[in-house]
Write an enzyme that holds these catalytic residues in place. Structure first.
Site, PDB file in Angstrom:
ATOM      1  N   ARG A   1       0.940  -1.147   0.035  1.00 31.33           N
ATOM      2  CA  ARG A   1       0.060   0.133  -0.054  1.00 31.33           C
ATOM      3  C   ARG A   1       0.911   1.256  -0.049  1.00 31.33           C
ATOM      4  O   ARG A   1       0.568   2.407  -0.517  1.00 31.33           O
ATOM      5  CB  ARG A   1      -0.955  -0.178   1.421  1.00 31.33           C
ATOM      6  CG  ARG A   1      -1.870   1.394   1.386  1.00 31.33           C
ATOM      7  CD  ARG A   1      -3.010   1.257   2.277  1.00 31.33           C
ATOM      8  NE  ARG A   1      -2.757   0.611   3.209  1.00 31.33           N
ATOM      9  CZ  ARG A   1      -2.161   0.918   4.434  1.00 31.33           C
ATOM     10  NH1 ARG A   1      -1.608   2.252   4.578  1.00 31.33           N
ATOM     11  NH2 ARG A   1      -1.788   0.163   5.573  1.00 31.33           N
TER      12      ARG A   1
ATOM     13  N   TYR B   1     -15.939  14.751 -16.611  1.00 35.49           N
ATOM     14  CA  TYR B   1     -16.306  13.352 -16.388  1.00 35.49           C
ATOM     15  C   TYR B   1     -17.592  13.360 -15.074  1.00 35.49           C
ATOM     16  O   TYR B   1     -17.403  13.948 -14.203  1.00 35.49           O
ATOM     17  CB  TYR B   1     -15.333  12.331 -16.119  1.00 35.49           C
ATOM     18  CG  TYR B   1     -15.869  11.204 -15.561  1.00 35.49           C
ATOM     19  CD1 TYR B   1     -16.409  10.380 -16.412  1.00 35.49           C
ATOM     20  CD2 TYR B   1     -15.291  10.389 -14.181  1.00 35.49           C
ATOM     21  CE1 TYR B   1     -17.206   9.134 -15.949  1.00 35.49           C
ATOM     22  CE2 TYR B   1     -15.702   9.332 -13.700  1.00 35.49           C
ATOM     23  CZ  TYR B   1     -16.551   8.691 -14.668  1.00 35.49           C
ATOM     24  OH  TYR B   1     -17.178   7.397 -14.254  1.00 35.49           O
TER      25      TYR B   1
ATOM     26  N   ASP C   1      -6.628  17.314 -15.547  1.00 35.04           N
ATOM     27  CA  ASP C   1      -6.844  15.829 -16.127  1.00 35.04           C
ATOM     28  C   ASP C   1      -6.460  15.685 -17.679  1.00 35.04           C
ATOM     29  O   ASP C   1      -7.226  16.469 -18.584  1.00 35.04           O
ATOM     30  CB  ASP C   1      -8.485  15.650 -15.747  1.00 35.04           C
ATOM     31  CG  ASP C   1      -8.892  14.180 -16.060  1.00 35.04           C
ATOM     32  OD1 ASP C   1      -8.455  13.541 -17.012  1.00 35.04           O
ATOM     33  OD2 ASP C   1      -9.714  13.691 -15.304  1.00 35.04           O
TER      34      ASP C   1
ATOM     35  N   LYS D   1      -7.715   4.269 -19.312  1.00 37.40           N
ATOM     36  CA  LYS D   1      -8.216   4.694 -20.489  1.00 37.40           C
ATOM     37  C   LYS D   1      -6.654   4.525 -21.670  1.00 37.40           C
ATOM     38  O   LYS D   1      -6.299   3.349 -21.837  1.00 37.40           O
ATOM     39  CB  LYS D   1      -8.687   6.159 -20.566  1.00 37.40           C
ATOM     40  CG  LYS D   1      -9.570   6.447 -19.770  1.00 37.40           C
ATOM     41  CD  LYS D   1     -11.031   5.370 -19.951  1.00 37.40           C
ATOM     42  CE  LYS D   1     -12.078   5.593 -18.896  1.00 37.40           C
ATOM     43  NZ  LYS D   1     -12.049   5.916 -17.623  1.00 37.40           N
TER      44      LYS D   1
HETATM   45  N1  LCS Z   1     -11.304  11.456 -15.725  1.00 38.43           N
HETATM   46  C1  LCS Z   1     -11.691  11.453 -17.005  1.00 38.43           C
HETATM   47  C2  LCS Z   1     -11.388  12.462 -17.681  1.00 38.43           C
HETATM   48  C3  LCS Z   1     -12.312  10.289 -17.115  1.00 38.43           C
HETATM   49  O1  LCS Z   1     -12.760  10.314 -18.548  1.00 38.43           O
HETATM   50  C4  LCS Z   1     -12.678   9.222 -16.131  1.00 38.43           C
HETATM   51  C5  LCS Z   1     -13.551   7.996 -16.481  1.00 38.43           C
HETATM   52  C6  LCS Z   1     -12.032   9.465 -14.944  1.00 38.43           C
HETATM   53  C7  LCS Z   1     -11.344  10.581 -14.705  1.00 38.43           C
HETATM   54  C8  LCS Z   1     -12.175   8.499 -13.855  1.00 38.43           C
HETATM   55  O2  LCS Z   1     -11.364   7.219 -14.096  1.00 38.43           O
HETATM   56  P1  LCS Z   1     -11.887   5.624 -13.631  1.00 38.43           P
HETATM   57  O3  LCS Z   1     -11.909   6.038 -12.114  1.00 38.43           O
HETATM   58  O4  LCS Z   1     -12.950   5.594 -14.251  1.00 38.43           O
HETATM   59  O5  LCS Z   1     -10.425   5.289 -13.850  1.00 38.43           O
HETATM   60  N2  LCS Z   1     -14.391   8.274 -17.479  1.00 38.43           N
HETATM   61  C9  LCS Z   1     -15.247   7.207 -17.807  1.00 38.43           C
HETATM   62  C10 LCS Z   1     -16.218   7.419 -18.792  1.00 38.43           C
HETATM   63  O6  LCS Z   1     -16.200   8.370 -19.714  1.00 38.43           O
HETATM   64  N3  LCS Z   1     -16.694   6.466 -19.160  1.00 38.43           N
HETATM   65  O7  LCS Z   1     -16.498   5.495 -18.040  1.00 38.43           O
HETATM   66  C11 LCS Z   1     -15.569   5.794 -17.303  1.00 38.43           C
END
Ligand code: LCS
Length: 398
Positions: free
Chosen positions: A57, A110, A185, A210
């Site tokens: 951790r 998001y 971001d 992603k």
């Molecule tokens: N930042 C952006 C720009 C994102 O598109 C997402 C997730 C996150 C942070 C959060 O990341 P995660 O915890 O899911 O790894 N975006 C998503 C979307 O547009 N569709 O499903 C997840």
């Protein structure tokens, strides 16, 4: 000591202290904890007199390698890996703020980020002051919301799901003048297409789920920044809230990220071709892609991005009902949230990724109810466009 039993042997096996096999690809250190040579060694590690691994951790060689790689790609000093993109957003936003503080964010982000800012951080009495992206380039509008308790500025560009382009250099300049950090971001662009530190950003966030991972087989996140800021995040948020990245996920992302340049080039080139194809389809009323000269952020995107990325949003005649018909009619494109995968994904932000916004909040953030979002995959662009065309052709004429 007398000879150990079979049962104990089964548990202990053989210990090797160092990996000496000179692997081309690093091994996965799937271990929760690390052995101390003796009691003094353990105490020295805990007190910081000696550096080394204690517990996964807090730190792990595979996760460290991932952090170093992403810091290198972004041009930052250090990085903190997290179990998800949301954990990375939460770590970056919660570390500098205490109750009574506020921060300024673009309102088109998001949906999970929006919900965290709007509801969860409010429970800790940390206030978000949203700027609609349509006025996100207006210096006076941003400045008017900053006061003595503003701890940071936060943007996402290109923004999810509208593909709005936010001026990183402008926001960075405002943050610098007030002596506060700008958090960017960079998930939609990836470090191959955009490097926020070179434009004055202070912390960069990714959902590594992603483009960094690139294969839709894991959840992960990362925050990149100065050694000092990352140390604060590691020693407080990551250690005590505990959203550590699994060493296996770190390894998968290290594998995926090797092809980032190739994938982002293909995603971007295909997306441009598909955006142009959509623009000419009679059922399509609007195409939001920063690579199109008609996009309001096109010239800014040319300045701050290498190519325009793999995400497209578009609207069709007939609004939400027609949009749903398109999503139900695609055959090659997959109806799913997430993005940055090899497969083309299609989804409806108002009822899916951005359903946490109220209709009024969506209107203020400039997210139309009829908007459809596609993450252009690595298939042949003609096949993707062919699939979208056959689905669009099924919408009744107007
Ligand atoms: N930042 C952006 C720009 C994102 O598109 C997402 C997730 C996150 C942070 C959060 O990341 P995660 O915890 O899911 O790894 N975006 C998503 C979307 O547009 N569709 O499903 C997840």
């Amino acid at each position: 000591m007398k000879k150990i039993t079979r049962e104990t042997e089964i548990v202990h096996g053989v210990h090797e202290d160092h990996v000496t096999s000179l692997d081309l690809v690093p091994p996965i250190h799937m271990t929760s904890t690390f052995r101390f040579r003796d009691a003094e060694h353990g105490a020295d590690l805990f007190s910081g007199r000696e550096s080394g691994y204690i517990y996964t951790r807090i730190g792990n060689p595979t996760v460290d390698l991932f952090e170093k790689k992403i810091a290198l790609l972004e041009g930052g000093e250090a990085a903190a890996a997290a179990a998800s993109g949301m954990a990375a957003v939460a770590a970056a936003a919660m570390t500098p703020a205490v109750p009574g503080d506020n921060f300024i964010a673009c309102s088109t982000v998001y949906g999970g980020t929006f919900a965290l800012f709007n509801t969860d951080l409010a429970r800790f009495e940390i206030e978000v002051r949203f700027i609609p992206s349509r006025i996100s380039g207006e210096r006076a509008e941003i400045e008017s919301r900053i006061d003595g308790r503003t701890r940071f500025l936060y943007i996402e560009t290109p923004a999810n799901p509208t593909l709005d382009i936010i001026d990183i250099a402008l926001w960075a300049d405002l943050a610098r003048r007030r002596g506060i950090p700008l958090i960017v971001d960079n998930t939609f662009a990836s470090p191959y297409l955009q490097r926020p530190f070179s434009l004055g950003g202070d912390l960069v966030i990714h959902s590594a789920t992603k483009y960094l991972g690139g294969h839709g087989d894991l959840i992960g996140g990362v925050v990149v920044g100065s050694a000092e800021m990352i140390e604060r995040i590691q020693s407080s948020y990551m250690k005590h809230f505990g959203p550590a990245m699994s060493p296996f996920n770190a390894w998968l992302i290290l594998r995926g990220v090797k092809t980032l340049a190739l994938r982002m080039t293909r995603h971007s080139d295909s997306a441009l071709q598909i955006a142009e194809g959509l623009l000419h389809h009679p059922r399509v009323t609007a195409v939001h892609y920063p690579g199109l000269p008609s996009h309001p952020g096109h010239s800014l995107a040319r300045k701050q991005m290498k190519k325009f990325g793999g995400m497209i949003a578009f609207e069709v005649h007939g609004g939400v009902a027609a949009g749903k018909a398109v999503m139900n009619a695609v055959k090659l494109c997959t109806l799913a949230v997430s993005l940055g995968d090899c497969e083309t994904l299609i989804q409806h932000p108002a009822s899916m990724t951005h359903a946490v916004y109220t209709p009024e909040e969506r209107k203020r953030a400039g997210i139309p109810d009829g908007l459809i979002r596609i993450s252009v995959g690595l298939e042949h662009p003609d096949d993707i466009m062919g699939d979208l065309r056959q689905a669009l052709d099924r919408i009744p004429g107007v």
